[in-house]
Design an enzyme around this catalytic site. Structure first.
Site, short mmCIF file in Angstrom:
data_model
loop_
_atom_site.label_atom_id
_atom_site.label_comp_id
_atom_site.label_asym_id
_atom_site.label_seq_id
_atom_site.Cartn_x
_atom_site.Cartn_y
_atom_site.Cartn_z
N HIS A 192 -8.59 -0.30 10.06
CA HIS A 192 -7.62 0.18 11.09
C HIS A 192 -6.52 1.13 10.60
O HIS A 192 -5.33 1.35 11.03
CB HIS A 192 -6.90 -1.26 11.36
CG HIS A 192 -6.14 -1.90 10.42
ND1 HIS A 192 -7.01 -2.65 9.70
CD2 HIS A 192 -4.72 -1.76 9.92
CE1 HIS A 192 -6.07 -3.03 8.70
NE2 HIS A 192 -4.85 -2.75 8.98
N HIS A 225 -8.61 -9.99 4.95
CA HIS A 225 -8.43 -11.21 5.74
C HIS A 225 -9.50 -11.77 6.70
O HIS A 225 -9.53 -12.92 6.87
CB HIS A 225 -7.06 -11.30 6.49
CG HIS A 225 -5.64 -11.27 5.50
ND1 HIS A 225 -5.90 -11.75 4.04
CD2 HIS A 225 -4.49 -10.86 5.59
CE1 HIS A 225 -4.68 -11.71 3.45
NE2 HIS A 225 -3.85 -11.12 4.30
N CYS A 229 -1.24 2.34 8.90
CA CYS A 229 -0.95 1.15 8.79
C CYS A 229 -0.03 0.89 7.65
O CYS A 229 1.13 0.65 7.85
CB CYS A 229 -2.09 0.28 8.69
SG CYS A 229 -1.43 -1.59 8.32
N CYS A 266 -6.92 -1.86 3.79
CA CYS A 266 -5.94 -2.77 3.96
C CYS A 266 -6.09 -4.32 3.59
O CYS A 266 -7.17 -4.61 4.01
CB CYS A 266 -5.18 -2.56 5.37
SG CYS A 266 -3.66 -3.56 5.51
N SER A 276 -5.28 -6.72 5.30
CA SER A 276 -5.73 -7.30 6.75
C SER A 276 -7.21 -7.31 6.96
O SER A 276 -7.79 -8.28 7.47
CB SER A 276 -5.01 -6.72 7.96
OG SER A 276 -3.46 -7.08 7.62
N1 COD Z 1 4.89 -13.95 -5.48
C1 COD Z 1 5.08 -12.83 -5.86
N2 COD Z 1 3.95 -11.85 -5.42
C2 COD Z 1 2.80 -12.25 -5.09
C3 COD Z 1 2.64 -13.71 -4.91
C4 COD Z 1 3.84 -14.54 -5.15
N3 COD Z 1 3.41 -15.87 -5.06
N4 COD Z 1 1.19 -13.75 -4.56
C5 COD Z 1 0.99 -12.40 -4.48
N5 COD Z 1 1.94 -11.70 -4.64
C6 COD Z 1 1.57 -10.25 -4.86
C7 COD Z 1 0.52 -9.60 -5.34
O1 COD Z 1 0.23 -9.59 -6.60
C8 COD Z 1 0.33 -8.32 -4.75
O2 COD Z 1 1.19 -7.19 -5.55
C9 COD Z 1 1.14 -8.14 -3.53
O3 COD Z 1 1.81 -9.71 -3.54
C10 COD Z 1 0.29 -8.15 -2.19
O4 COD Z 1 -0.18 -7.01 -1.91
P1 COD Z 1 -1.50 -6.54 -1.18
O5 COD Z 1 -2.14 -5.56 -1.87
O6 COD Z 1 -2.29 -7.89 -1.56
O7 COD Z 1 -1.21 -6.36 0.07
P2 COD Z 1 -0.83 -5.21 1.06
O8 COD Z 1 0.60 -4.29 0.51
O9 COD Z 1 -1.62 -4.31 1.41
O10 COD Z 1 -0.34 -6.03 2.59
C11 COD Z 1 0.52 -7.11 2.41
C12 COD Z 1 0.71 -7.68 3.85
C13 COD Z 1 1.60 -8.95 3.74
C14 COD Z 1 1.45 -6.58 4.84
C15 COD Z 1 -0.71 -8.18 4.61
O11 COD Z 1 -1.23 -8.84 3.87
C16 COD Z 1 -0.30 -8.74 5.98
O12 COD Z 1 0.07 -10.10 5.85
N6 COD Z 1 -0.23 -8.29 6.80
C17 COD Z 1 -0.31 -8.94 8.17
C18 COD Z 1 1.00 -8.41 8.95
C19 COD Z 1 0.59 -7.00 9.49
O13 COD Z 1 1.71 -6.24 9.69
N7 COD Z 1 -0.52 -6.77 9.91
C20 COD Z 1 -0.86 -5.43 10.82
C21 COD Z 1 -2.02 -4.77 10.18
S1 COD Z 1 -2.10 -4.81 8.63
ZN ZN Z 2 -3.03 -3.14 7.85
#
Ligand code: COD
Ligand code: ZN
Ligand code: ZN
Length: 375
Positions: free
Chosen positions: A68, A52, A175, A47, A49
């Site tokens: 996780h 991160h 998750c 994931c 996170s």
């Molecule tokens: N505008 C539009 N799209 C964008 C931009 C932008 N400026 N920047 C990035 N993106 C797109 C990317 O191209 C990508 O497709 C997408 O956003 C993000 O996807 P991933 O694969 O990086 O992320 P995910 O889906 O696995 O997770 C995203 C979260 C936002 C949930 C994660 O990063 C996060 O913030 N987690 C913390 C919140 C939470 O619930 N945590 C608990 C455990 S995860």
């Molecule tokens: Zn997660």
């Protein structure tokens, strides 16, 4: 030969310090103490996170065993554990449900007072860890630590699931899937016939789309700067896909024009302050609901004009899709088994656990939605 009550020597991916790759190490996993459960991991998703932590934008005690989003089989239990027994298929819960605190007793909220998500000391509930490597203690990560052949969790942070379920798929319910799907069906409570906008089409954003569709939304507008994500978004239910880089005006204005003043439900699933603002502004000022799913790194904050809410908009957020984890995870697994939603389209790669660094490269380069590591 039984391992019950003994230290188990096994492999784990250890993150010794931020900005470095994982190293696969021989570690020792001590037996579970009272109210703890030792699990043989079968599969774990990777994931954002977790990444991160590597990039330093989510701070937790290191060295640590991260991960996780896993699923496994109970190897042994400590004294007093009644919720699971050896041989049960289980999902560890990064968002625990102690069942006793004020929030667990609240009918709607899910952020249990025992959650370790907002602290970074990296231990089990008793303040210690069961992991060690080369004689040095290795920290836990948010109650779960799934990047290990064996892990130990508190019994409030694990739940039994259907014994017939495929662990290499339902691990995503630990998750990403639940976080996204619940944001639509439980947090926003998307209504039939409504219009939705989903910012960010990673595994979590796509799961929001699955939730919007399941709730009967008429229009689901997917927003991402990576157009390679659009085909999968459409496959899962997006009715339109837009790239902010294709427009000279702010994307919220584009969405307002497309939807007679703003969408009914918007979701920020990226974790950036600018897109949190865009998602808020793209929801209708009088009747819109905007849900924050992503968390910006390093405790950044926003200042907003209160008028943005005074006309009636709702702005909210939740961890783990607002689901009470122990109550909801087995039901979500049952719904998956009953084919109420798919997980396969979210899994773009399956790799042996040892290739964990490759899995993170796929995530960072935008090539994967979810990689599942198998043990
Ligand atoms: N505008 C539009 N799209 C964008 C931009 C932008 N400026 N920047 C990035 N993106 C797109 C990317 O191209 C990508 O497709 C997408 O956003 C993000 O996807 P991933 O694969 O990086 O992320 P995910 O889906 O696995 O997770 C995203 C979260 C936002 C949930 C994660 O990063 C996060 O913030 N987690 C913390 C919140 C939470 O619930 N945590 C608990 C455990 S995860
Ligand atoms: Zn997660
Ligand atoms: Zn609780």
């Amino acid at each position: 030969m039984s391992t019950v009550g003994k230290v188990i020597k096994c492999k784990a991916a250890v993150l010794w310090e931020a900005h470095k790759p994982f190293t696969i190490e021989d570690i020792e996993v001590a037996p579970p103490k009272a109210h703890e459960v030792r699990i043989k991991m079968v599969a774990t998703g990777v994931c954002r996170s977790d990444d991160h932590v590597i990039s330093g934008s989510l701070v937790t005690a290191l060295p640590a065993v991260l991960g996780h989003e896993g699923a496994g089989i109970v190897e042994s239990v400590g004294e007093g554990v009644t919720c699971v027994k050896p041989g049960d298929k289980v999902i560890p819960l990064f968002s625990p449900q102690c069942g006793k605190c004020r929030i667990c007793k609240h009918p709607e909220s899910n952020f249990c007072c025992q959650s370790t998500l907002t602290q970074s000391q990296g231990t089990l509930l008793d303040g210690t860890t069961r992991f060690s490597c080369k004689g040095k203690p290795i920290h836990n990560f948010i109650s779960t630590s799934t990047f290990s052949q064996y892990t130990v969790v508190d019994d409030m942070a694990v739940v039994k699931i259907d014994g017939a379920s495929p662990l290499d798929k339902v691990c995503l319910i630990g998750c990403g899937f639940s976080t996204g799907y619940g944001s639509a069906v439980k947090v926003a409570k998307v209504t039939p016939g409504s219009t939705c906008a989903v910012f960010g089409l990673g595994g979590v954003g796509l799961s929001v789309i699955i939730g919007c569709k399941a709730a009967g939304a008429a229009r689901i507008i997917a927003v991402d700067i990576n157009k390679d994500k659009f085909a999968k978004a459409k496959e899962l239910g997006a009715t339109e896909c837009i790239n902010p880089q294709d427009y000279s005006k702010p994307i919220q204005e584009v969405l307002q024009e497309m939807t007679d003043g703003g969408v009914d439900f918007s979701f920020e699933v990226i974790g950036r302050l600018d897109t949190i603002t865009s998602a808020l502004l793209s929801s209708h000022p009088a009747c819109g609901v905007s849900v924050i799913v992503g968390v910006p790194p390093n405790s950044q904050s926003l200042s907003i004009n209160p008028m943005l809410l005074l006309m009636g908009r709702t702005w909210k957020g939740a961890i783990f899709g607002g689901f009470k984890s122990k109550d909801s995870v087995p039901k979500l697994v049952a719904d998956f088994m009953a084919k109420k939603f798919p997980l396969d389209p979210l899994i773009t790669h399956v790799l042996p656990f040892e290739k964990i660094n490759e899995a993170f490269d796929l995530l960072r380069t935008g090539k994967s939605i979810r990689t599942v590591l198998t043990f």
